[in-house]
Enzyme design. Sequence first.
Site, PDB file in Angstrom:
ATOM      1  N   GLU A  85      -4.318  -3.209 -12.741  1.00 38.15           N
ATOM      2  CA  GLU A  85      -4.297  -1.755 -12.571  1.00 38.15           C
ATOM      3  C   GLU A  85      -2.880  -1.217 -12.390  1.00 38.15           C
ATOM      4  O   GLU A  85      -2.013  -1.896 -11.838  1.00 38.15           O
ATOM      5  CB  GLU A  85      -5.118  -1.387 -11.328  1.00 38.15           C
ATOM      6  CG  GLU A  85      -6.579  -1.797 -11.451  1.00 38.15           C
ATOM      7  CD  GLU A  85      -7.415  -1.540 -10.206  1.00 38.15           C
ATOM      8  OE1 GLU A  85      -8.577  -1.155 -10.365  1.00 38.15           O
ATOM      9  OE2 GLU A  85      -6.919  -1.727  -9.078  1.00 38.15           O
ATOM     10  N   CYS A 105      -2.753 -11.882  -5.798  1.00 36.84           N
ATOM     11  CA  CYS A 105      -1.562 -12.062  -4.966  1.00 36.84           C
ATOM     12  C   CYS A 105      -1.844 -13.198  -4.007  1.00 36.84           C
ATOM     13  O   CYS A 105      -2.973 -13.351  -3.547  1.00 36.84           O
ATOM     14  CB  CYS A 105      -1.297 -10.775  -4.182  1.00 36.84           C
ATOM     15  SG  CYS A 105       0.210 -10.840  -3.185  1.00 36.84           S
ATOM     16  N   CYS A 112      -4.807  -5.729   2.762  1.00 33.06           N
ATOM     17  CA  CYS A 112      -4.533  -5.377   1.370  1.00 33.06           C
ATOM     18  C   CYS A 112      -5.544  -6.004   0.414  1.00 33.06           C
ATOM     19  O   CYS A 112      -5.767  -7.219   0.432  1.00 33.06           O
ATOM     20  CB  CYS A 112      -3.124  -5.840   1.007  1.00 33.06           C
ATOM     21  SG  CYS A 112      -2.650  -5.371  -0.658  1.00 33.06           S
ATOM     22  N   GLU A 149       3.085  -9.680  -5.526  1.00 37.84           N
ATOM     23  CA  GLU A 149       4.342  -9.696  -4.782  1.00 37.84           C
ATOM     24  C   GLU A 149       5.462  -9.897  -5.822  1.00 37.84           C
ATOM     25  O   GLU A 149       5.615 -11.000  -6.373  1.00 37.84           O
ATOM     26  CB  GLU A 149       4.311 -10.837  -3.754  1.00 37.84           C
ATOM     27  CG  GLU A 149       5.629 -11.215  -3.134  1.00 37.84           C
ATOM     28  CD  GLU A 149       6.448 -10.048  -2.556  1.00 37.84           C
ATOM     29  OE1 GLU A 149       5.880  -9.177  -1.887  1.00 37.84           O
ATOM     30  OE2 GLU A 149       7.667 -10.021  -2.809  1.00 37.84           O
ATOM     31  N   SER A 180       9.281  -3.616  -4.301  1.00 37.00           N
ATOM     32  CA  SER A 180       8.770  -3.702  -2.928  1.00 37.00           C
ATOM     33  C   SER A 180       8.401  -5.145  -2.611  1.00 37.00           C
ATOM     34  O   SER A 180       7.752  -5.815  -3.410  1.00 37.00           O
ATOM     35  CB  SER A 180       7.536  -2.807  -2.808  1.00 37.00           C
ATOM     36  OG  SER A 180       7.028  -2.846  -1.495  1.00 37.00           O
ATOM     37  N   SER A 203       8.192  -4.346   3.233  1.00 35.05           N
ATOM     38  CA  SER A 203       6.994  -4.037   4.021  1.00 35.05           C
ATOM     39  C   SER A 203       7.142  -4.671   5.391  1.00 35.05           C
ATOM     40  O   SER A 203       7.133  -5.894   5.515  1.00 35.05           O
ATOM     41  CB  SER A 203       5.758  -4.576   3.305  1.00 35.05           C
ATOM     42  OG  SER A 203       5.657  -3.960   2.047  1.00 35.05           O
ATOM     43  N   LEU A 204       7.291  -3.852   6.382  1.00 41.36           N
ATOM     44  CA  LEU A 204       7.578  -4.349   7.735  1.00 41.36           C
ATOM     45  C   LEU A 204       6.309  -4.368   8.597  1.00 41.36           C
ATOM     46  O   LEU A 204       5.923  -5.385   9.117  1.00 41.36           O
ATOM     47  CB  LEU A 204       8.642  -3.438   8.355  1.00 41.36           C
ATOM     48  CG  LEU A 204       9.686  -4.082   9.244  1.00 41.36           C
ATOM     49  CD1 LEU A 204      10.347  -5.267   8.574  1.00 41.36           C
ATOM     50  CD2 LEU A 204      10.739  -3.041   9.616  1.00 41.36           C
ATOM     51  N   HIS A 205       5.735  -3.221   8.755  1.00 40.00           N
ATOM     52  CA  HIS A 205       4.445  -3.055   9.442  1.00 40.00           C
ATOM     53  C   HIS A 205       4.411  -3.462  10.909  1.00 40.00           C
ATOM     54  O   HIS A 205       3.336  -3.463  11.516  1.00 40.00           O
ATOM     55  CB  HIS A 205       3.314  -3.775   8.692  1.00 40.00           C
ATOM     56  CG  HIS A 205       3.226  -3.394   7.243  1.00 40.00           C
ATOM     57  ND1 HIS A 205       3.395  -2.099   6.799  1.00 40.00           N
ATOM     58  CD2 HIS A 205       3.011  -4.139   6.123  1.00 40.00           C
ATOM     59  CE1 HIS A 205       3.267  -2.079   5.486  1.00 40.00           C
ATOM     60  NE2 HIS A 205       3.050  -3.296   5.050  1.00 40.00           N
ATOM     61  N   ASN A 279      -4.699   2.540   4.789  1.00 40.47           N
ATOM     62  CA  ASN A 279      -5.873   2.895   3.983  1.00 40.47           C
ATOM     63  C   ASN A 279      -6.929   1.811   4.125  1.00 40.47           C
ATOM     64  O   ASN A 279      -6.590   0.637   4.320  1.00 40.47           O
ATOM     65  CB  ASN A 279      -5.488   2.958   2.496  1.00 40.47           C
ATOM     66  CG  ASN A 279      -4.527   4.100   2.211  1.00 40.47           C
ATOM     67  OD1 ASN A 279      -4.803   5.247   2.542  1.00 40.47           O
ATOM     68  ND2 ASN A 279      -3.395   3.792   1.598  1.00 40.47           N
ATOM     69  N   CYS A 324      -2.274   2.857  -1.620  1.00 42.14           N
ATOM     70  CA  CYS A 324      -1.612   1.608  -1.218  1.00 42.14           C
ATOM     71  C   CYS A 324      -2.621   0.640  -0.637  1.00 42.14           C
ATOM     72  O   CYS A 324      -3.421   1.007   0.216  1.00 42.14           O
ATOM     73  CB  CYS A 324      -0.582   1.858  -0.126  1.00 42.14           C
ATOM     74  SG  CYS A 324       0.771   2.846  -0.654  1.00 42.14           S
TER      75      CYS A 324
HETATM   76  N1  SAH Z   1       3.764  -7.207  -2.297  1.00 40.42           N
HETATM   77  C1  SAH Z   1       4.637  -6.088  -2.194  1.00 40.42           C
HETATM   78  C2  SAH Z   1       4.201  -4.996  -3.116  1.00 40.42           C
HETATM   79  C3  SAH Z   1       2.910  -4.309  -2.719  1.00 40.42           C
HETATM   80  S1  SAH Z   1       3.408  -2.733  -2.302  1.00 40.42           S
HETATM   81  C4  SAH Z   1       4.791  -5.654  -0.758  1.00 40.42           C
HETATM   82  O1  SAH Z   1       4.087  -6.200   0.080  1.00 40.42           O
HETATM   83  O2  SAH Z   1       5.644  -4.821  -0.443  1.00 40.42           O
HETATM   84  C5  SAH Z   1       2.148  -2.051  -1.532  1.00 40.42           C
HETATM   85  C6  SAH Z   1       2.528  -1.471  -0.198  1.00 40.42           C
HETATM   86  O3  SAH Z   1       1.313  -1.042   0.380  1.00 40.42           O
HETATM   87  C7  SAH Z   1       3.126  -2.504   0.750  1.00 40.42           C
HETATM   88  O4  SAH Z   1       4.000  -1.924   1.661  1.00 40.42           O
HETATM   89  C8  SAH Z   1       1.875  -2.958   1.452  1.00 40.42           C
HETATM   90  O5  SAH Z   1       2.162  -3.608   2.654  1.00 40.42           O
HETATM   91  C9  SAH Z   1       1.165  -1.646   1.634  1.00 40.42           C
HETATM   92  N2  SAH Z   1      -0.251  -1.785   1.936  1.00 40.42           N
HETATM   93  C10 SAH Z   1      -1.058  -2.813   1.678  1.00 40.42           C
HETATM   94  N3  SAH Z   1      -2.305  -2.574   2.129  1.00 40.42           N
HETATM   95  C11 SAH Z   1      -2.263  -1.344   2.681  1.00 40.42           C
HETATM   96  C12 SAH Z   1      -3.242  -0.524   3.283  1.00 40.42           C
HETATM   97  N4  SAH Z   1      -4.497  -0.923   3.415  1.00 40.42           N
HETATM   98  N5  SAH Z   1      -2.837   0.694   3.709  1.00 40.42           N
HETATM   99  C13 SAH Z   1      -1.564   1.117   3.554  1.00 40.42           C
HETATM  100  N6  SAH Z   1      -0.610   0.386   2.967  1.00 40.42           N
HETATM  101  C14 SAH Z   1      -0.955  -0.830   2.549  1.00 40.42           C
END
Ligand code: SAH
Length: 333
Positions: A85, A105, A112, A149, A180, A203-205, A279, A324
């Site tokens: 997609e 992935c 995710c 990734e 990313s 992506s830190l989170h 999300n 996302c």
């Molecule tokens: N693998 C890469 C590219 C994916 S980018 C990465 O991890 O950065 C997608 C972005 O959406 C990343 O920052 C990921 O962490 C974030 N993401 C994944 N699941 C999510 C969710 N349920 N809600 C919000 N962001 C999410």
Amino acid sequence: MNIQELRGLMAELNHPAYRAEQLFEWLHRRGAASFMDMNNLPVALREALAGECHIPPCRVVKTQTSKDTTVKYLFSLGEDGVHIESVLMGYNHGFSLCISTQAGCRMGCKFCASAIGGLVRNLTAGEMCAQVYNVPEGVSSIVLMGCGEPLDNFDAVVRFIALITHPKGANLGARHITVSTCGLVPEIYALARMKLQVNLAVSLHGPSDEIRRQFMPVANRYPLEELLEACRFYTDTTRRRITYEYALASRINDAPQQAQELARRLRGQLCHVNLIPVNAKSRERSHFAPTPRREAEAFAAVLTRHHIPTTIRRSLGNDIAAACGQLRVQHGE
Ligand code: SAH
């Protein structure tokens, strides 16, 4: 194939080298799907190409449009039945396309959908290009934030960047491309050394290893300290600002003290923080609940007070599972 490789192919087929450039333009500027359409090439060459080579079949098989006008494209990659997609988002400055770099992935992030079922296979650089060429609207920026990734498919991603920025192809500026990553440290160093001028999003989170590990298995492999060190190297080497992505999940990583801890970690870095309320990864009830708007604003305010530029990202395409963390590999029809 890049221009050098096409020149090699022309030599093998006994055609002059300049044909390589014409062929490159057909493939990368016009997104041609068949050699027979390439009407400025001699018929003998077109026939030879059709006999020797093939253009990866990559076509849109389904389009869904969100209430907010975001469009999700489902692509069939041909032979192996793999479907992926891409998502097209309209902004006031143009269209941004979010492309996939892998089918599935293997990073296993808990929130995710792309991680469900693991990695099916890497995409080729051509398949990444095809996602751009098959979208009807002109695309002014590309984010490698779809399924997969990107730094786990490093060589193909670097090849894709070279192809899509080529002046004889789509000629997109590297500064309009964002890669990313969930934080693969050695590959961040490798990318920095290439000095490509692309934007890096990380992506830190979470502000600590303990919190990151709750979402992302990769945090067990690379501690936050090492990751931030690699990010500093990236900004020092490229002079490009890093975007830190931070999905806010209620009562997990959204407390004001956590914002303070994050601010302390990021102090002095050339960076920007992009907050996004988490999300739901599928239609089922999610383990993580999104942080309400007011608390997200309070979190952002703490960072801003510590002089860290911060935005709260608008979530687009939720109604068509295009937001996302909602993209995933699809099998067959
Ligand atoms: N693998 C890469 C590219 C994916 S980018 C990465 O991890 O950065 C997608 C972005 O959406 C990343 O920052 C990921 O962490 C974030 N993401 C994944 N699941 C999510 C969710 N349920 N809600 C919000 N962001 C999410």
